[in-house]
Design an enzyme around this catalytic site. Structure first.
Site, PDB file in Angstrom:
ATOM      1  CE  LYS A   1       9.898  16.109  10.079  1.00 58.32           C
ATOM      2  NZ  LYS A   1      10.793  17.124  10.617  1.00 58.32           N
TER       3      LYS A   1
ATOM      4  CD  GLU B   1       4.309  11.332   8.667  1.00 63.18           C
ATOM      5  OE1 GLU B   1       4.992  10.318   8.943  1.00 63.18           O
ATOM      6  OE2 GLU B   1       4.717  12.245   7.945  1.00 63.18           O
TER       7      GLU B   1
ATOM      8  CG  HIS C   1      12.009   7.879  16.061  1.00 58.55           C
ATOM      9  ND1 HIS C   1      11.234   6.971  15.372  1.00 58.55           N
ATOM     10  CD2 HIS C   1      11.388   8.078  17.256  1.00 58.55           C
ATOM     11  CE1 HIS C   1      10.175   6.638  16.112  1.00 58.55           C
ATOM     12  NE2 HIS C   1      10.258   7.289  17.241  1.00 58.55           N
TER      13      HIS C   1
ATOM     14  NE  ARG D   1      19.940  18.495   8.040  1.00 60.43           N
ATOM     15  CZ  ARG D   1      20.024  17.192   8.250  1.00 60.43           C
ATOM     16  NH1 ARG D   1      21.018  16.510   7.699  1.00 60.43           N
ATOM     17  NH2 ARG D   1      19.131  16.562   8.970  1.00 60.43           N
TER      18      ARG D   1
END
Length: 663
Positions: A116, A200, A235, A292
């Site tokens: 990430k 973040e 999440h 994917r």
């Protein structure tokens, strides 16, 4: 053209891929672990190869075994599905080395988006908007905490190599940072073998909107519009819809073009999803790219009329994209809900057990069920607890929502806890109906959507009485001696010599006890419970009943401790309690395992005095960590488990003594 396809996955995604392959005339090969030897995907495939023991790391995740299975069966392509090896660059390269087509992007694209932190830098260079954060390699806890202070709380800790909500923690203040960091790192290492974390800014009240992209080997690329995946728990997505409510054509185009820039920046080929956070102002920020096929791809298929797996196979074989951007349009609205074996009333803890009954609604052009299980299958601790995906399409959002609610009412599951009633509360909430969704939806409306219906209504009491009467009659018939099969005493009916047949049981419904009395008079059953009473008559075939003269659907199923009745779109799950014969003993203070799982860590030493809610033990089940906390101030006297041990749900883990005055 691909001739034989090995599916390196299991469950509903393997079954879904087999469906398209069969339509295209492509032969299929399933792989399975010992736990899945009789699984539905194994039964549907043309061939199947055993990989190894139940744990995924000894079967589905062993690259050499998967490649050997493809070579053994002569498969010329491998579809990785999602999860497992689907975003593993080493697996992609192993397929290339073996001369086997990998149905997915090039290894370089997987690696570019696999981290990430690296993905953020690539997206920044490509002009894709980013959320403020820290994506560096310095993982010193104090350094990370300093970056959290700079970014500003609340912040989100995310596993750089992760996905699916694993290794992710929200931190609201500095005092919570180190505990959250340790937990996120543990979970990331367990799930991905990599505990690199990024930080973040936590965008308040955002929406989770993702763009489906598709690219070929000829420079072509399209976006197949957006999906709103805002309703989440831990999440992980629970409800998805396409198109996103309130999306303007201008914003849709900007997000779609940004997603294509992201895909082209890494030389992407195949199906991929670019995920964005969208705030109320219309600003959107790149979160990650999933290299994917996504779990929620059916809603995109419903609104575009396209089979994305068919597209995948064509692109993997070297063909150009079947359609260009101007050829694509949005047709109506679609929803997908994920039906899980879990307990929404207990922090969504995953559930295990046998599916005594699994009866989805009838599939039509507008109702689709993607599942990999059937009645009698075991929901085990080894894999994700998803039972099925239910997808409904309508000409409008309102029509699709009505169809979804009706299909959820018709979905019958018994034997394990599940989230169907929770899903119905979510999709019928006035905020959801009006399209007011955000990633905090469940937290914002917790009092409404996490409030189970625990009241014993007359309909539920009638269902229990009718079911118990039928079950007792069936048991009596089964016990009748063969030598006297025609005796009225063994008929199983309600005939008695000179008196009506009256029974009394103590039942438990959602933790509440009640005494139910019923008297069978011919085919009718008169019942009484608390201050309620009525009559039920179960009709032949047991699929219909008359309740106080009203004709309703009726199905009863035996379970280990009682029964489950599906009546008029309502599920009634209850226990029959044994008679109280006056024996009771003192219950020791202790903490039981809330589910089957593996002990990850013991967080205190025996003899430690702890405060209420202090973490005592971490266990992992179905790829998620769960922390057991002290129920009150007290002392941890003894552990009955050790790190690495597999424990059964309900087993005693900790001997805990509550401090005086705290009990």
């Amino acid at each position: 053209m691909i001739r034989k396809l090995l599916i390196a996955n299991r469950g509903e995604i393997a079954c879904r891929i087999i469906k398209t392959a069969r339509r295209l005339g492509v032969a299929t090969v399933a792989v399975y672990s010992d736990a899945d030897a009789d699984a539905l995907h194994v039964q549907l495939a043309d061939e199947a190869v055993r990989l190894g023991p139940a744990p995924a790391k000894e079967s589905y995740l062993v690259i050499d075994k998967v490649i050997a299975a493809a070579q053994q069966t002569g498969a010329d392509a491998i579809h990785p599905g999602y999860g497992f090896l689907s975003e593993n660059a080493a697996f992609c390269r192993a397929c290339d080395s073996a001369g086997i087509i990998f149905v997915g992007p090039p290894a370089g694209a997987i690696e570019a988006m696999g981290s990430k932190s690296a993905a953020k830098r690539i997206m920044e260079d490509a002009g894709v908007p980013l959320v403020p954060g820290y994506h560096g390699n310095n993982q010193n806890a104090d350094i990370l905490e300093g970056h959290a202070q700079r970014i500003g709380y609340p912040i989100l800790l995310k596993a750089a190599a992760g996905g699916g909500g694993k290794g992710m923690r929200r931190v609201d203040k500095a005092g919570e940072f180190h505990e959250a960091l340790e937990a996120a790192k543990r979970e990331a290492m367990n799930a991905f073998g990599d505990d690199l974390m990024l930080l973040e800014r936590y965008v308040v009240n955002p929406r989770h909107v993702e763009i489906q992209v598709f690219c070929d080997n000829h420079g072509g690329g399209v976006y197949l519009f957006e999906r709103d995946c805002s309703v989440q728990r831990r999440h992980q997505k629970v409800v998805e819809e396409a198109p996103a409510p309130g999306m303007s054509e201008e914003l849709r185009a900007r997000m779609g073009e940004a997603a294509l820039r992201a895909a082209h920046a890494i030389g992407y080929v195949g199906a991929g999803t670019v995920e964005f956070l969208l705030d109320a102002s219309g600003a959107f920020y790149f979160m990650e790219m999933n290299t994917r096929l996504q779990v929620e791809h059916p809603v995109t298929e419903m609104i575009t009329g396209q089979d994305l797996v068919s597209w995948q196979l064509a692109v993997a074989a070297g063909d150009p994209l079947p359609l260009q951007q101007d050829d694509l349009s949005i047709l109506g609205h679609a929803f997908e809900v994920r039906i899980y074996a879990e307990d929404p009333d207990n922090d969504f803890l995953p559930a295990t057990g046998t599916l005594v009954r699994h009866q989805p609604p009838q599939e039509t052009e507008s109702v689709r069920v993607d599942t990999g299980v059937q009645s009698g299958d075991e929901i085990s601790v080894h894999y994700d607890p998803m039972i099925a995906k239910l997808i409904c399409h309508g000409r409008t959002r309102k029509e699709a929502l009505v169809k979804l609610d009706r299909a959820l009412q018709q979905y019958q599951i018994a034997g394990v806890r599940h989230n169907i009633e929770f899903l119905r509360r979510v999709i019928n909430h006035k905020a959801f109906v009006s399209g007011r969704v955000s990633t905090h939806f469940i937290e914002d409306y917790e009092a409404d959507v996490l409030r189970p219906d625990r009241e014993l209504t007359p309909l539920k009491c009638a269902a229990i009485a009718g079911y118990l009467s039928e079950r007792e009659a069936r048991d009596l018939r089964g016990a009748a001696p063969a030598a006297d099969p025609h005796s009225p005493w063994h008929s199983g009916g309600n005939w008695r010599s000179g008196l009506a047949a009256t029974r009394r049981h103590t039942i438990e419904y959602h933790g509440r006890h009640a005494e139910i009395t019923f008297t069978a008079e011919g085919a009718a059953v008169r019942w009484q419970c608390n201050d309620m009473s009525g009559e039920i008559r179960v009709l032949p075939g047991h699929e219909l009943a008359l309740v106080d003269g009203r004709r309703v659907g009726f199905i009863g199923v035996d379970t280990a401790e009682g029964g489950t009745v599906f009546i008029d779109g309502t599920q009634v799950e209850f226990k029959v309690l044994p008679p109280d014969i006056g024996e009771s003993g003192d219950q020791a203070h202790g903490l039981d395992a809330p589910m089957n799982g593996t002990i990850v860590a013991l967080l205190v030493e025996p003899g430690t005095q702890v405060e209420k809610d202090q973490p005592l033990l971490v266990m992992e089940a179905m790829k998620m960590e769960h922390t057991l906390r002290a129920p009150a101030a007290g002392t941890v006297e003894q552990f009955f488990c050790a790190a690495g041990e597999l424990v059964d749900g309900g087993s005693l883990l900790i001997d805990f003594a509550v401090s005086d005055g705290e009990a």
